[in-house]
Design a protein around this motif. Structure first.
Motif, PDB file in Angstrom:
ATOM      1  N   ALA A 173       5.920  -7.506   6.808  1.00 35.92           N
ATOM      2  CA  ALA A 173       5.242  -8.488   5.724  1.00 35.92           C
ATOM      3  C   ALA A 173       3.979  -8.916   6.533  1.00 35.92           C
ATOM      4  N   CYS A 174       3.524  -8.808   7.452  1.00 32.58           N
ATOM      5  CA  CYS A 174       2.281  -8.867   8.379  1.00 32.58           C
ATOM      6  C   CYS A 174       1.279  -7.936   8.022  1.00 32.58           C
ATOM      7  N   GLY A 175       1.831  -6.776   7.882  1.00 32.63           N
ATOM      8  CA  GLY A 175       0.887  -5.541   7.521  1.00 32.63           C
ATOM      9  C   GLY A 175       0.632  -5.804   6.029  1.00 32.63           C
ATOM     10  N   VAL A 176       1.558  -6.012   5.018  1.00 27.34           N
ATOM     11  CA  VAL A 176       1.276  -6.294   3.919  1.00 27.34           C
ATOM     12  C   VAL A 176       0.222  -7.364   3.674  1.00 27.34           C
ATOM     13  N   PHE A 177       0.330  -8.484   4.485  1.00 24.56           N
ATOM     14  CA  PHE A 177      -0.600  -9.647   4.372  1.00 24.56           C
ATOM     15  C   PHE A 177      -1.964  -8.990   4.752  1.00 24.56           C
ATOM     16  N   ALA A 178      -1.906  -8.217   5.673  1.00 21.89           N
ATOM     17  CA  ALA A 178      -3.362  -7.856   6.321  1.00 21.89           C
ATOM     18  C   ALA A 178      -3.864  -6.914   5.157  1.00 21.89           C
ATOM     19  N   TRP A 179      -3.196  -5.899   4.659  1.00 25.56           N
ATOM     20  CA  TRP A 179      -3.466  -4.955   3.694  1.00 25.56           C
ATOM     21  C   TRP A 179      -4.014  -5.539   2.518  1.00 25.56           C
ATOM     22  N   ALA A 180      -3.420  -6.755   2.128  1.00 29.66           N
ATOM     23  CA  ALA A 180      -3.800  -7.411   0.580  1.00 29.66           C
ATOM     24  C   ALA A 180      -5.268  -8.160   1.264  1.00 29.66           C
ATOM     25  N   GLY A 181      -5.389  -8.847   2.181  1.00 29.44           N
ATOM     26  CA  GLY A 181      -6.606  -9.394   2.499  1.00 29.44           C
ATOM     27  C   GLY A 181      -7.786  -8.530   2.604  1.00 29.44           C
TER      28      GLY A 181
END
Length: 91
Positions: free
Chosen positions: A34-42
């Motif tokens: 989920a942290c990777g998804v957050f960074a990707w979305a940002g």
């Protein structure tokens, strides 16, 4: 195992670009996909608008915005499908 503690600006355990770090990273919670998804979305929001989704400012200001505010996705007009994916990644 050491007791979890909140991270502070200048903490040597604070690793990453703060404007794209997931909230759980600031509280030393478990870091997963989920942290990777957050960074990707940002990153995608920045690519679409030219602005970080939680704005500019010094580290404590950006950390607080990530923890307590919604991202600014007002400039994400690429497509509804794209916007929906970015919105899902930045809760």
């Amino acid at each position: 195992m050491p007791e979890p503690r909140p991270l502070r600006p200048g903490d040597p355990d604070l690793v990453g670009t703060p404007a794209y770090m997931a909230p759980e990273q600031f509280h030393e919670q478990e870091v997963g996909p989920a942290c990777g998804v957050f960074a990707w979305a940002g990153t995608m929001a920045f690519a679409a608008t030219g602005q970080p989704p939680f704005g500019l400012g010094n580290l404590p200001v950006v950390m607080r915005r990530i923890l307590v505010t919604e991202p600014d996705l007002s400039g994400v007009h690429v497509s509804h499908a794209f916007s929906d994916h970015v919105d899902l990644g930045l809760p």
